[in-house]
Design a protein around this motif. Structure first.
Motif, mmCIF file in Angstrom:
data_model
loop_
_atom_site.group_PDB
_atom_site.id
_atom_site.type_symbol
_atom_site.label_atom_id
_atom_site.label_comp_id
_atom_site.label_asym_id
_atom_site.label_seq_id
_atom_site.Cartn_x
_atom_site.Cartn_y
_atom_site.Cartn_z
ATOM 1 N N ASP A 75 9.180 -11.856 0.580
ATOM 2 C CA ASP A 75 8.451 -12.851 0.214
ATOM 3 C C ASP A 75 7.420 -12.614 -0.823
ATOM 4 O O ASP A 75 7.172 -13.381 -1.971
ATOM 5 N N LEU B 151 11.367 -9.021 7.552
ATOM 6 C CA LEU B 151 11.174 -7.628 6.711
ATOM 7 C C LEU B 151 12.622 -7.082 6.306
ATOM 8 O O LEU B 151 13.565 -7.564 6.844
ATOM 9 N N VAL C 31 4.644 -12.493 9.669
ATOM 10 C CA VAL C 31 5.601 -12.753 8.526
ATOM 11 C C VAL C 31 6.878 -13.300 9.020
ATOM 12 O O VAL C 31 7.232 -12.718 10.062
ATOM 13 N N ASP C 32 7.690 -13.792 8.043
ATOM 14 C CA ASP C 32 8.771 -14.480 8.697
ATOM 15 C C ASP C 32 9.962 -13.462 8.594
ATOM 16 O O ASP C 32 10.706 -13.596 9.343
ATOM 17 N N THR D 156 4.976 -7.100 -0.189
ATOM 18 C CA THR D 156 3.975 -6.080 0.685
ATOM 19 C C THR D 156 4.815 -5.077 1.304
ATOM 20 O O THR D 156 6.014 -5.233 1.679
ATOM 21 N N SER E 103 13.268 -6.862 10.965
ATOM 22 C CA SER E 103 12.409 -7.918 11.304
ATOM 23 C C SER E 103 12.035 -8.122 12.694
ATOM 24 O O SER E 103 11.280 -8.998 13.256
ATOM 25 N N ALA F 48 8.356 -8.110 12.348
ATOM 26 C CA ALA F 48 7.919 -9.133 11.568
ATOM 27 C C ALA F 48 6.720 -9.847 12.358
ATOM 28 O O ALA F 48 5.824 -10.265 11.806
ATOM 29 N N TYR G 14 5.600 -1.866 3.743
ATOM 30 C CA TYR G 14 4.857 -1.223 4.918
ATOM 31 C C TYR G 14 5.402 0.285 5.357
ATOM 32 O O TYR G 14 6.628 0.654 5.365
ATOM 33 N N LYS H 213 9.654 -3.811 3.420
ATOM 34 C CA LYS H 213 8.783 -4.611 2.663
ATOM 35 C C LYS H 213 9.107 -6.031 3.146
ATOM 36 O O LYS H 213 10.198 -6.526 3.772
ATOM 37 N N ASP H 214 8.129 -6.953 2.681
ATOM 38 C CA ASP H 214 8.044 -8.278 2.987
ATOM 39 C C ASP H 214 8.935 -9.088 1.831
ATOM 40 O O ASP H 214 8.187 -8.792 0.737
#
Length: 299
Positions: free
Chosen positions: A66, A43, A40-41, A69, A32, A35, A71, A63-64
């Motif tokens: 939520d 990772l 985004v909030d 997604t 994160s 992040a 990365y 990945k996210d």
């Protein structure tokens, strides 16, 4: 008495006794930390040193949680070169083929992105979702902190095939006031930048030369009348002086790196017309900034 703000010093990561493996491990243990670079909030780590078909290993797959997604992250402390960029894109392409229903973003985390390859990544990012993140250590009052800054991310997700329209038609229909600003600015700076045009993209509208298509000045659809212009560090102070003397409010864009910066300037048509000389002076600096990169590419 005004609050005292500590002066910070940017240190090279190796200078502080750390190496590339340490940086990779740090991101894996604290995913994160990136992040904010992706807005985004948080990772999550998916896999580290992921073996790739055809050879090679992807440093990190994040990945996210939520929206799932993914990365594809490559980490380097060496000066960025063509191999780093190609490898980042190759790994991104392989992973998106394995996970075709998910959104994928290629990420290059580097301490130094050279002028030549910054421009290469910039051009690629209009078509490929690639994000460049600069990592460095910042020292203040004897305390060291690892800092990550998104230095490039211009990609806009394409529309569904059935919903595609000519970008220029969409801009002129939905954002006529921004188009009018861009046309007014183009008339003002054309004597300086030479043969140029408006280029309409899904999320961006920019003024560029016919020869290179470099985005000299651009507007983002989501930002309305906020003009963005880019300057090399050699011309940074001159650009700031021009804006200050003209009485125009501006601020640095969040995407910054140590040898360049984008300025964000709030504009309207009367401002552009009444401060035409200031915009032409800025155009000279922007043109010179891009010339440095094109010259570097040709060497």
């Amino acid at each position: 008495m005004a609050d005292v703000v500590p002066v910070t010093i940017v240190r090279e990561i190796r200078e502080c006794g750390f190496d590339e493996a340490w940086l990779q491990d740090y991101i894996w243990d604290n995913p994160s930390c990136l992040a904010a670079c992706f807005r985004v909030d948080g990772l999550e780590g998916v896999m580290k040193e992921r073996s790739q078909e055809g050879g090679g290993r992807l440093d990190l797959l994040l990945k996210d949680p939520d929206d799932e997604t993914m990365y594809e992250v490559e980490v380097t402390l060496d000066e960025t070169n063509a191999d780093h960029i190609i490898r980042t894109i190759e790994y991104w392409d392989r992973e998106r083929r394995k996970w075709p229903k998910r959104k994928h973003i290629a990420v290059l985390v580097a301490e130094s992105i050279t002028a030549r390859f910054f421009n290469v990544i910039h051009l690629m990012s209009w078509a490929i979702p690639i994000v460049a993140v600069q990592a460095n250590i910042v020292e203040a009052n004897g305390q060291k902190s690892l800092n990550f800054t998104r230095v490039l991310d211009t990609y806009e997700e394409p529309e569904e095939p059935g919903d595609r329209e000519n970008p220029e038609v969409v801009w002129r229909r939905d954002h006529p006031e921004v188009v009018e600003l861009a046309e007014t600015l183009l008339d003002v700076v054309r004597p300086v930048v030479g043969p140029s045009r408006l280029k309409f993209l899904g999320g961006y509208l920019y003024i560029g030369l016919w020869k290179h298509g470099s985005p000299y000045f651009w507007f983002r659809k989501s930002k309305g009348a906020e003009l963005r212009l880019w300057l090399h560090d050699q011309f940074l102070n001159k650009g700031a002086d021009i804006l200050k003397k003209a009485g125009m409010a501006y601020k640095p864009a969040p995407e910054t790196k140590k040898d360049n910066r984008s300025f964000l300037v709030d504009v309207d048509k009367p401002t552009i017309e009444s401060k035409a000389e200031a915009f032409r002076a800025l155009a000279e600096l922007v043109k010179s900034s891009y010339q440095r990169y094109h010259d570097a590419e040709d060497k």
